[in-house]
Write an enzyme that holds these catalytic residues in place. Structure first.
Site, short mmCIF file in Angstrom:
data_model
loop_
_atom_site.label_atom_id
_atom_site.label_comp_id
_atom_site.label_asym_id
_atom_site.label_seq_id
_atom_site.Cartn_x
_atom_site.Cartn_y
_atom_site.Cartn_z
N HIS A 110 10.14 5.75 -20.44
CA HIS A 110 9.18 6.80 -20.11
C HIS A 110 7.84 6.19 -19.73
O HIS A 110 6.85 6.88 -19.55
CB HIS A 110 9.00 7.76 -21.30
CG HIS A 110 10.21 8.61 -21.57
ND1 HIS A 110 11.37 8.12 -22.13
CD2 HIS A 110 10.45 9.92 -21.32
CE1 HIS A 110 12.25 9.11 -22.24
NE2 HIS A 110 11.72 10.20 -21.76
N ASP A 166 12.56 -3.68 -23.01
CA ASP A 166 11.66 -3.75 -24.16
C ASP A 166 10.83 -5.00 -23.97
O ASP A 166 11.35 -6.08 -23.69
CB ASP A 166 12.40 -3.78 -25.49
CG ASP A 166 11.46 -3.35 -26.62
OD1 ASP A 166 11.04 -2.17 -26.60
OD2 ASP A 166 11.11 -4.17 -27.47
P1 IMP Z 1 7.83 -1.03 -25.36
O1 IMP Z 1 8.68 -2.03 -24.66
O2 IMP Z 1 8.06 0.37 -24.89
O3 IMP Z 1 7.88 -1.19 -26.84
O4 IMP Z 1 6.32 -1.28 -24.92
C1 IMP Z 1 5.87 -2.56 -24.66
C2 IMP Z 1 4.39 -2.58 -24.47
O5 IMP Z 1 4.06 -3.94 -24.14
C3 IMP Z 1 3.88 -1.77 -23.29
O6 IMP Z 1 3.49 -0.48 -23.67
C4 IMP Z 1 2.69 -2.59 -22.84
O7 IMP Z 1 1.63 -2.31 -23.63
C5 IMP Z 1 3.08 -4.01 -23.15
N1 IMP Z 1 3.60 -4.62 -21.93
C6 IMP Z 1 4.90 -4.83 -21.59
N2 IMP Z 1 4.98 -5.36 -20.35
C7 IMP Z 1 3.72 -5.45 -19.91
C8 IMP Z 1 3.18 -5.90 -18.67
O8 IMP Z 1 3.87 -6.27 -17.70
N3 IMP Z 1 1.85 -5.87 -18.59
C9 IMP Z 1 1.04 -5.45 -19.60
N4 IMP Z 1 1.49 -5.00 -20.75
C10 IMP Z 1 2.84 -5.00 -20.90
#
Ligand code: IMP
Length: 203
Positions: free
Chosen positions: A14, A74
């Site tokens: 999302h 993730d």
């Molecule tokens: P999740 O994978 O949904 O737990 O969220 C991972 C979080 O890591 C994201 O909401 C971002 O804050 C951070 N993140 C992951 N990939 C990137 C990227 O390419 N640039 C900046 N932040 C990232």
């Protein structure tokens, strides 16, 4: 390693920034992509403490709910002087009662680096684990990274999340300052995606 022969998949995310980046990476392969949000799928709780564990939860949930293969991401930022934090909790560090606040999350990282007396280059990496899961329960996992250093103050307004405070190795501009096409050439997501393409899309 199972090949992806289906021509339609769900992106089990999302997160608008991830959807944009993964959508652009998938575009050349002639695969129709629908997002979990478009299908009205719920967001499962990410209860594991590894990127791979949480990627599996998201992909299996979306594959079961939609009946289509599902690709999840993730990812997060690991900072060496913070012993890998915020890591799998990268999104949690940005949570507020009114939504995610990444300027605040970046400030938390910087404050923690100062508290740890971390000196340059304040190294770390973005990590990404992709999981492709099928409705029958089979999955394939691919991990990618990009090394870099933390900078302050945040720089640039492109990208998303922690991009403005991350300068990739061998460069002197942050992901927040970089043209998205160039970020896509070198990012953790591109690294994992290239492994996914080799394993699941190329004949
Ligand atoms: P999740 O994978 O949904 O737990 O969220 C991972 C979080 O890591 C994201 O909401 C971002 O804050 C951070 N993140 C992951 N990939 C990137 C990227 O390419 N640039 C900046 N932040 C990232």
């Amino acid at each position: 390693m199972r090949k992806l022969t289906e021509k339609k998949i769900v992106l089990a995310s999302h997160n608008a920034g991830k959807l944009r980046e993964i959508g652009a990476l998938l575009a050349p392969f002639g695969i129709e992509v629908v997002s979990a949000g478009d299908l009205g799928l719920a967001e499962p709780a990410e209860t594991e403490d590894t990127f791979a564990g949480n990627a599996r939860i998201k992909a299996h949930f979306a594959a079961r709910a939609s009946g289509l293969p599902a690709l999840s991401d993730d990812s997060g930022l690991q900072v060496d002087a913070l012993l890998g934090d915020p890591g799998v909790y990268s999104a949690d560090w940005a949570e507020t009662p009114t939504g995610r606040d990444f300027p605040m999350a970046m400030e938390k990282v910087w404050t923690a680096l100062q508290a740890a007396n971390a000196s340059e280059p304040r190294s770390g990496r973005f990590c990404c684990t992709l999981c492709l899961a099928w409705p029958d329960g089979h999955d394939e996992i691919f991990a990618g990274t990009v090394e870099g250093r933390m900078v302050w103050p945040p720089r640039g307004s492109q990208g998303f999340g922690y991009d403005p405070m991350f300068v990739p190795q061998g460069h002197d501009i942050s992901f927040g300052e970089m043209d998205p096409v160039n970020k896509s050439d070198m990012s953790h997501r591109a690294d994992a995606f290239a492994k996914f393409v080799t394993a699941c899309l190329e004949s």
